[in-house]
Design a protein around this motif. Structure first.
Motif, PDB file in Angstrom:
ATOM      1  N   VAL A  71       0.858  -1.187   0.000  1.00 31.46           N
ATOM      2  CA  VAL A  71       0.000   0.000   0.000  1.00 31.46           C
ATOM      3  C   VAL A  71       0.892   1.234   0.000  1.00 31.46           C
ATOM      4  O   VAL A  71       1.699   1.424   0.906  1.00 31.46           O
ATOM      5  N   VAL A  72       0.758   2.057  -1.024  1.00 32.85           N
ATOM      6  CA  VAL A  72       1.632   3.222  -1.187  1.00 32.85           C
ATOM      7  C   VAL A  72       0.815   4.503  -1.097  1.00 32.85           C
ATOM      8  O   VAL A  72      -0.192   4.656  -1.796  1.00 32.85           O
ATOM      9  N   HIS A  73       1.254   5.419  -0.234  1.00 35.85           N
ATOM     10  CA  HIS A  73       0.640   6.743  -0.102  1.00 35.85           C
ATOM     11  C   HIS A  73       1.730   7.785  -0.323  1.00 35.85           C
ATOM     12  O   HIS A  73       2.721   7.794   0.405  1.00 35.85           O
ATOM     13  N   VAL A  74       1.556   8.643  -1.304  1.00 32.39           N
ATOM     14  CA  VAL A  74       2.561   9.668  -1.590  1.00 32.39           C
ATOM     15  C   VAL A  74       1.924  11.046  -1.615  1.00 32.39           C
ATOM     16  O   VAL A  74       0.957  11.277  -2.345  1.00 32.39           O
ATOM     17  N   HIS A  75       2.443  11.942  -0.799  1.00 33.10           N
ATOM     18  CA  HIS A  75       2.088  13.357  -0.823  1.00 33.10           C
ATOM     19  C   HIS A  75       3.416  14.107  -0.925  1.00 33.10           C
ATOM     20  O   HIS A  75       4.104  14.293   0.072  1.00 33.10           O
ATOM     21  N   GLN A  76       3.741  14.539  -2.120  1.00 35.49           N
ATOM     22  CA  GLN A  76       5.090  15.018  -2.424  1.00 35.49           C
ATOM     23  C   GLN A  76       5.088  16.514  -2.714  1.00 35.49           C
ATOM     24  O   GLN A  76       4.377  16.989  -3.592  1.00 35.49           O
ATOM     25  N   PRO A  77       5.922  17.281  -2.007  1.00 37.72           N
ATOM     26  CA  PRO A  77       5.963  18.728  -2.227  1.00 37.72           C
ATOM     27  C   PRO A  77       6.868  19.111  -3.387  1.00 37.72           C
ATOM     28  O   PRO A  77       7.765  18.372  -3.770  1.00 37.72           O
ATOM     29  N   ALA A  78       6.623  20.292  -3.938  1.00 38.68           N
ATOM     30  CA  ALA A  78       7.495  20.865  -4.964  1.00 38.68           C
ATOM     31  C   ALA A  78       7.395  22.377  -4.873  1.00 38.68           C
ATOM     32  O   ALA A  78       6.303  22.925  -4.691  1.00 38.68           O
ATOM     33  N   ILE A  79       8.524  23.059  -4.990  1.00 37.25           N
ATOM     34  CA  ILE A  79       8.537  24.519  -4.935  1.00 37.25           C
ATOM     35  C   ILE A  79       8.267  25.048  -6.330  1.00 37.25           C
ATOM     36  O   ILE A  79       8.922  24.657  -7.292  1.00 37.25           O
ATOM     37  N   GLU A  80       7.322  25.962  -6.456  1.00 41.65           N
ATOM     38  CA  GLU A  80       6.875  26.411  -7.766  1.00 41.65           C
ATOM     39  C   GLU A  80       7.560  27.706  -8.202  1.00 41.65           C
ATOM     40  O   GLU A  80       6.977  28.780  -8.131  1.00 41.65           O
ATOM     41  N   ASP A  81       8.787  27.620  -8.634  1.00 41.77           N
ATOM     42  CA  ASP A  81       9.455  28.736  -9.300  1.00 41.77           C
ATOM     43  C   ASP A  81      10.619  28.172 -10.093  1.00 41.77           C
ATOM     44  O   ASP A  81      10.934  26.986 -10.001  1.00 41.77           O
ATOM     45  N   ASP A  82      11.279  29.029 -10.883  1.00 45.54           N
ATOM     46  CA  ASP A  82      12.306  28.553 -11.799  1.00 45.54           C
ATOM     47  C   ASP A  82      13.724  28.788 -11.297  1.00 45.54           C
ATOM     48  O   ASP A  82      14.679  28.664 -12.065  1.00 45.54           O
ATOM     49  N   SER A  83      13.883  29.119 -10.021  1.00 44.59           N
ATOM     50  CA  SER A  83      15.229  29.360  -9.504  1.00 44.59           C
ATOM     51  C   SER A  83      16.025  28.060  -9.507  1.00 44.59           C
ATOM     52  O   SER A  83      15.477  26.978  -9.329  1.00 44.59           O
ATOM     53  N   PRO A  84      17.349  28.144  -9.709  1.00 48.12           N
ATOM     54  CA  PRO A  84      18.191  26.936  -9.708  1.00 48.12           C
ATOM     55  C   PRO A  84      18.057  26.128  -8.420  1.00 48.12           C
ATOM     56  O   PRO A  84      18.025  24.900  -8.457  1.00 48.12           O
ATOM     57  N   LEU A  85      17.985  26.817  -7.265  1.00 46.90           N
ATOM     58  CA  LEU A  85      17.880  26.106  -5.998  1.00 46.90           C
ATOM     59  C   LEU A  85      16.581  25.324  -5.920  1.00 46.90           C
ATOM     60  O   LEU A  85      16.568  24.154  -5.509  1.00 46.90           O
ATOM     61  N   SER A  86      15.471  25.957  -6.317  1.00 45.52           N
ATOM     62  CA  SER A  86      14.177  25.275  -6.255  1.00 45.52           C
ATOM     63  C   SER A  86      14.153  24.060  -7.172  1.00 45.52           C
ATOM     64  O   SER A  86      13.643  22.996  -6.803  1.00 45.52           O
ATOM     65  N   GLN A  87      14.695  24.209  -8.369  1.00 46.11           N
ATOM     66  CA  GLN A  87      14.735  23.088  -9.289  1.00 46.11           C
ATOM     67  C   GLN A  87      15.606  21.965  -8.748  1.00 46.11           C
ATOM     68  O   GLN A  87      15.290  20.785  -8.901  1.00 46.11           O
ATOM     69  N   GLN A  88      16.703  22.324  -8.111  1.00 44.24           N
ATOM     70  CA  GLN A  88      17.581  21.319  -7.506  1.00 44.24           C
ATOM     71  C   GLN A  88      16.868  20.572  -6.391  1.00 44.24           C
ATOM     72  O   GLN A  88      16.943  19.335  -6.296  1.00 44.24           O
ATOM     73  N   ILE A  89      16.153  21.312  -5.536  1.00 47.01           N
ATOM     74  CA  ILE A  89      15.418  20.691  -4.428  1.00 47.01           C
ATOM     75  C   ILE A  89      14.307  19.803  -4.955  1.00 47.01           C
ATOM     76  O   ILE A  89      14.118  18.669  -4.489  1.00 47.01           O
ATOM     77  N   ASN A  90      13.566  20.292  -5.939  1.00 47.10           N
ATOM     78  CA  ASN A  90      12.484  19.490  -6.514  1.00 47.10           C
ATOM     79  C   ASN A  90      13.007  18.185  -7.109  1.00 47.10           C
ATOM     80  O   ASN A  90      12.402  17.125  -6.929  1.00 47.10           O
ATOM     81  N   GLN A  91      14.133  18.274  -7.821  1.00 48.75           N
ATOM     82  CA  GLN A  91      14.723  17.067  -8.405  1.00 48.75           C
ATOM     83  C   GLN A  91      15.190  16.109  -7.321  1.00 48.75           C
ATOM     84  O   GLN A  91      15.001  14.887  -7.430  1.00 48.75           O
ATOM     85  N   GLU A  92      15.806  16.661  -6.278  1.00 46.07           N
ATOM     86  CA  GLU A  92      16.280  15.822  -5.181  1.00 46.07           C
ATOM     87  C   GLU A  92      15.120  15.097  -4.510  1.00 46.07           C
ATOM     88  O   GLU A  92      15.200  13.888  -4.241  1.00 46.07           O
ATOM     89  N   ILE A  93      14.039  15.817  -4.253  1.00 52.05           N
ATOM     90  CA  ILE A  93      12.867  15.198  -3.625  1.00 52.05           C
ATOM     91  C   ILE A  93      12.288  14.123  -4.530  1.00 52.05           C
ATOM     92  O   ILE A  93      11.957  13.023  -4.081  1.00 52.05           O
ATOM     93  N   GLN A  94      12.175  14.442  -5.833  1.00 50.88           N
ATOM     94  CA  GLN A  94      11.628  13.463  -6.777  1.00 50.88           C
ATOM     95  C   GLN A  94      12.464  12.185  -6.794  1.00 50.88           C
ATOM     96  O   GLN A  94      11.924  11.068  -6.747  1.00 50.88           O
ATOM     97  N   GLU A  95      13.775  12.341  -6.838  1.00 49.01           N
ATOM     98  CA  GLU A  95      14.658  11.173  -6.869  1.00 49.01           C
ATOM     99  C   GLU A  95      14.558  10.378  -5.579  1.00 49.01           C
ATOM    100  O   GLU A  95      14.570   9.138  -5.605  1.00 49.01           O
ATOM    101  N   ARG A  96      14.469  11.070  -4.456  1.00 49.42           N
ATOM    102  CA  ARG A  96      14.371  10.388  -3.167  1.00 49.42           C
ATOM    103  C   ARG A  96      13.056   9.605  -3.069  1.00 49.42           C
ATOM    104  O   ARG A  96      13.034   8.462  -2.599  1.00 49.42           O
ATOM    105  N   VAL A  97      11.966  10.205  -3.525  1.00 50.31           N
ATOM    106  CA  VAL A  97      10.661   9.540  -3.479  1.00 50.31           C
ATOM    107  C   VAL A  97      10.658   8.325  -4.390  1.00 50.31           C
ATOM    108  O   VAL A  97      10.238   7.229  -3.999  1.00 50.31           O
TER     109      VAL A  97
END
Length: 282
Positions: free
Chosen positions: A96-122
């Motif tokens: 049973v899988v439950h996923v509620h995954q955040p993402a920061i909504e802007d185009d800054s390099p840091l936000s994109q890096q964090i979003n990618q890191e979270i996606q890869e971790r999930v």
């Protein structure tokens, strides 16, 4: 002709949707209902602006689905755009899988890096748990277990997030990945972001010069106080894996009042029964 129609109907009803498609459909329906409910709430609410804002902040910090729906509502949407959620649920063979995954909504390099890191971790977390469960099922059936017996077993895999604090200047949140089969385990990733300059906030920046000594002293005092006042004897001695000192990699989050809270995972400095250990540095 009637029998042919009945057979076609049986074949149609027996078709199983792929888990990911089924999850997307159910998520879309659920989100649609939540968005409608939120819009009805906005229309009917007759409280003051301050009361509405207070209620909104509570909802955003405690309900990821609410935050996702609110992000599309004019005016309040600007506040919600900082953090949204990708949400889905599915189940197969007891997993049973439950996923509620955040993402920061802007185009800054840091936000994109964090979003990618979270996606890869999930993705890695879910894939690893899928593989473990698949291998366990194969081993169970090969060693004499039956399908009926297997149906009594479940493994829950969860991904969630919590906003610790949020303002126009900064954002602090944690992403938690866990599983409850065999022995419960979880990992937490903390993110503290300066929203003006879009950079990571450090403990040194928050606490200033001598931040290491300040943290160490505060944590040691809190440990001693807990041991004395709460008869809390779960902490490991320093020479046996207990607390010694913080460093640049020490996890922390920022409370709404600006206080940094240092966090040690379960088993890091104390026995498992103690759970996650948090120390506000005031």
């Amino acid at each position: 002709m009637n029998e042919e129609w009945k057979e076609a109907k049986r074949e149609y009803e027996s078709v199983q949707l792929p888990p990911e498609l089924d999850a997307r459909l159910r998520t879309g329906i659920a989100q649609g209902r939540k968005k409608s409910a939120f819009r009805r709430f906005v229309r009917r609410s007759g409280g003051t602006v301050a009361a509405c804002l207070a209620l909104l902040v509570v909802a955003l910090n405690t309900n990821p689905a609410f935050a996702a729906a609110a992000a599309e509502v004019p005016v309040v949407g600007q506040l919600c755009q900082v953090l949204t959620v990708r949400s889905f649920d599915w189940e197969e063979n007891g997993l049973v899988v439950h996923v509620h995954q955040p993402a920061i909504e802007d185009d800054s390099p840091l936000s994109q890096q964090i979003n990618q890191e979270i996606q890869e971790r999930v993705d890695a977390h879910v894939a690893e748990m899928e593989q473990i469960w698949k291998e366990y099922r194969e081993s169970f059936l090969k060693t004499g277990g039956t399908e009926e017996e297997w149906n009594d077993r479940t493994m829950e895999v969860d991904v969630s997030y919590e906003i610790k604090s949020q303002s126009e200047e900064r954002l602090s949140f944690v992403v938690t990945l866990s599983q409850n089969a065999f022995n419960y385990s979880q990992t937490q990733d903390f993110y503290n972001i300066d929203l003006k300059e879009y950079r990571n906030i450090t403990l040194e920046e928050l606490l200033g010069e001598g931040w290491v000594e300040r943290c160490n002293q505060s944590i040691q005092e809190q440990i001693a106080q807990r041991q004395e006042s709460e008869s809390f004897d779960y902490y490991f001695p320093a020479d046996q894996g207990g607390f010694t000192a913080v460093d640049e990699n020490t996890s922390f989050y920022i409370r709404s009042d600006g206080v940094a809270v240092v966090v040690f995972p379960k088993y890091a400095i104390a026995a498992g029964a103690a759970g996650v250990q948090e120390f506000p540095i005031e």
